[in-house]
Write a protein that holds these residues in place. Sequence first.
Motif, PDB file in Angstrom:
ATOM      1  N   TYR A  17      -3.398 -11.256  -6.327  1.00  0.00           N
ATOM      2  CA  TYR A  17      -2.984 -11.101  -7.709  1.00  0.00           C
ATOM      3  C   TYR A  17      -1.927 -12.185  -7.929  1.00  0.00           C
ATOM      4  O   TYR A  17      -0.814 -12.089  -7.392  1.00  0.00           O
ATOM      5  CB  TYR A  17      -2.363  -9.724  -7.962  1.00  0.00           C
ATOM      6  N   PHE A  21       0.841 -13.115  -4.190  1.00  0.00           N
ATOM      7  CA  PHE A  21       0.686 -11.759  -3.672  1.00  0.00           C
ATOM      8  C   PHE A  21      -0.752 -11.499  -3.261  1.00  0.00           C
ATOM      9  O   PHE A  21      -1.661 -11.418  -4.095  1.00  0.00           O
ATOM     10  CB  PHE A  21       1.123 -10.746  -4.736  1.00  0.00           C
ATOM     11  N   VAL A  23      -3.359  -9.054  -2.207  1.00  0.00           N
ATOM     12  CA  VAL A  23      -3.521  -7.597  -2.264  1.00  0.00           C
ATOM     13  C   VAL A  23      -4.551  -7.094  -1.254  1.00  0.00           C
ATOM     14  O   VAL A  23      -4.403  -5.980  -0.735  1.00  0.00           O
ATOM     15  CB  VAL A  23      -3.857  -7.123  -3.703  1.00  0.00           C
ATOM     16  N   GLY A  44       0.168   1.639  -3.261  1.00  0.00           N
ATOM     17  CA  GLY A  44       0.336   0.189  -3.299  1.00  0.00           C
ATOM     18  C   GLY A  44      -0.358  -0.546  -2.164  1.00  0.00           C
ATOM     19  O   GLY A  44      -0.263  -1.766  -2.059  1.00  0.00           O
ATOM     20  N   SER A  45      -1.098   0.183  -1.313  1.00  0.00           N
ATOM     21  CA  SER A  45      -1.710  -0.481  -0.157  1.00  0.00           C
ATOM     22  C   SER A  45      -3.008  -1.218  -0.507  1.00  0.00           C
ATOM     23  O   SER A  45      -3.546  -1.937   0.335  1.00  0.00           O
ATOM     24  CB  SER A  45      -1.954   0.530   0.967  1.00  0.00           C
ATOM     25  N   GLY A  46      -3.509  -1.030  -1.726  1.00  0.00           N
ATOM     26  CA  GLY A  46      -4.703  -1.776  -2.133  1.00  0.00           C
ATOM     27  C   GLY A  46      -5.976  -0.951  -2.228  1.00  0.00           C
ATOM     28  O   GLY A  46      -7.064  -1.500  -2.413  1.00  0.00           O
ATOM     29  N   LYS A  47      -5.847   0.377  -2.148  1.00  0.00           N
ATOM     30  CA  LYS A  47      -7.027   1.248  -2.162  1.00  0.00           C
ATOM     31  C   LYS A  47      -7.813   1.123  -3.461  1.00  0.00           C
ATOM     32  O   LYS A  47      -9.035   0.970  -3.451  1.00  0.00           O
ATOM     33  CB  LYS A  47      -6.605   2.720  -1.956  1.00  0.00           C
ATOM     34  N   SER A  48      -7.114   1.218  -4.591  1.00  0.00           N
ATOM     35  CA  SER A  48      -7.812   1.128  -5.885  1.00  0.00           C
ATOM     36  C   SER A  48      -8.455  -0.245  -6.052  1.00  0.00           C
ATOM     37  O   SER A  48      -9.594  -0.353  -6.510  1.00  0.00           O
ATOM     38  CB  SER A  48      -6.835   1.360  -7.044  1.00  0.00           C
ATOM     39  N   THR A  49      -7.723  -1.261  -5.672  1.00  0.00           N
ATOM     40  CA  THR A  49      -8.260  -2.622  -5.795  1.00  0.00           C
ATOM     41  C   THR A  49      -9.526  -2.753  -4.955  1.00  0.00           C
ATOM     42  O   THR A  49     -10.536  -3.295  -5.417  1.00  0.00           O
ATOM     43  CB  THR A  49      -7.198  -3.645  -5.342  1.00  0.00           C
TER      44      THR A  49
HETATM   45  P1  ADP Z   1      -3.197   1.697  -4.297  1.00  0.00           P
HETATM   46  O1  ADP Z   1      -4.394   2.147  -5.046  1.00  0.00           O
HETATM   47  O2  ADP Z   1      -3.340   1.784  -2.813  1.00  0.00           O
HETATM   48  O3  ADP Z   1      -1.944   2.361  -4.751  1.00  0.00           O
HETATM   49  P2  ADP Z   1      -3.519  -0.777  -5.784  1.00  0.00           P
HETATM   50  O4  ADP Z   1      -4.795  -1.404  -5.383  1.00  0.00           O
HETATM   51  O5  ADP Z   1      -3.463  -0.067  -7.071  1.00  0.00           O
HETATM   52  O6  ADP Z   1      -2.996   0.145  -4.575  1.00  0.00           O
HETATM   53  O7  ADP Z   1      -2.377  -1.872  -5.820  1.00  0.00           O
HETATM   54  C1  ADP Z   1      -2.049  -2.672  -4.704  1.00  0.00           C
HETATM   55  C2  ADP Z   1      -0.924  -3.600  -5.075  1.00  0.00           C
HETATM   56  O8  ADP Z   1      -1.358  -4.521  -6.065  1.00  0.00           O
HETATM   57  C3  ADP Z   1       0.287  -2.894  -5.671  1.00  0.00           C
HETATM   58  O9  ADP Z   1       1.417  -3.565  -5.196  1.00  0.00           O
HETATM   59  C4  ADP Z   1       0.118  -3.103  -7.153  1.00  0.00           C
HETATM   60  O10 ADP Z   1       1.352  -3.114  -7.791  1.00  0.00           O
HETATM   61  C5  ADP Z   1      -0.556  -4.443  -7.226  1.00  0.00           C
HETATM   62  N1  ADP Z   1      -1.461  -4.571  -8.393  1.00  0.00           N
HETATM   63  C6  ADP Z   1      -2.434  -3.716  -8.747  1.00  0.00           C
HETATM   64  N2  ADP Z   1      -3.110  -4.162  -9.824  1.00  0.00           N
HETATM   65  C7  ADP Z   1      -2.533  -5.337 -10.164  1.00  0.00           C
HETATM   66  C8  ADP Z   1      -2.772  -6.301 -11.195  1.00  0.00           C
HETATM   67  N3  ADP Z   1      -3.764  -6.137 -12.078  1.00  0.00           N
HETATM   68  N4  ADP Z   1      -1.959  -7.387 -11.232  1.00  0.00           N
HETATM   69  C9  ADP Z   1      -0.985  -7.572 -10.327  1.00  0.00           C
HETATM   70  N5  ADP Z   1      -0.710  -6.709  -9.330  1.00  0.00           N
HETATM   71  C10 ADP Z   1      -1.463  -5.602  -9.244  1.00  0.00           C
END
Ligand code: ADP
Length: 247
Positions: A17, A21, A23, A44-49
């Motif tokens: 991102y 950073f 991710v 914040g570990s990247g699960k959703s991403t």
């Molecule tokens: P989780 O689902 O494990 O909590 P995410 O995948 O939501 O983790 O997010 C992983 C990291 O990426 C976090 O630090 C979050 O703040 C960051 N992040 C998530 N989406 C975005 C985005 N669209 N732009 C920048 N940073 C992002």
Amino acid sequence: MADNRPVIEMQSVNKWYGPNFQVLKDCSLTVKRGEVVVICGPSGSGKSTLIKCVNGLEPVDNGSITVTGTDVTDRKTRLPALRAKVGMVFQHFELFPHMTITENLCIGQEKVLGRSPAEAKAKAAALLERVGLSAHAGKYPGQLSGGQQQRVAIARALAMDPQAMLFDEPTSALDPEMINEVLDVMVALAQEGMTMMVVTHEMGFARKVADRIVFMDQGEIVEIGDRGTFFDNPKTERARSFLSKIL
Ligand code: ADP
Ligand code: MG
């Protein structure tokens, strides 16, 4: 249930991102047909991403992802068709608020799959029956409880006859008394052989149906174990420390 054909295959996926950073760091994971994979790890570990990358909601920078052989990262891949193949259920149900429950279940079937209204309605009715919501077919999402809306969201994804289902913390926005009605639907789906990737902190669910548990931390897949090994004997200190906080 699982046979050997991979439904989802991620190889060395990296994603940033912005310039500074990273991710996702070199994430590789194969999910076979009929397999249920639970993904856990700190916030914040990247699960959703990671799971958004599987159905093309987030692009990756490098590495490959295929879903039943379709290359998700190929810009020529039709994303609506891909998203029909891989249903996704989010924390906040994201139903269409101005449409009835039945209309929510029909629109994708008609627009993406080209089903006739009659065919779509019949499928919707069968799925609403299955998630116990037949009585609410004509209502609007705002008239339903959170647990009911989440069951509608699951039915809506299933209406597309997906090859796999992705769940991103489907119960974490729900009041406690509604969590089980959603988990019950997910357990039944798992037991019927649906291929599933589920981000959840519901370790009871994981212990019951997960074939494998993936532990992520700081963008890395740190550990993958079967449910016995992971919970009772995690290999890494990072996983041990995470489990000690949530169990
Ligand atoms: P989780 O689902 O494990 O909590 P995410 O995948 O939501 O983790 O997010 C992983 C990291 O990426 C976090 O630090 C979050 O703040 C960051 N992040 C998530 N989406 C975005 C985005 N669209 N732009 C920048 N940073 C992002
Ligand atoms: Mg998340």
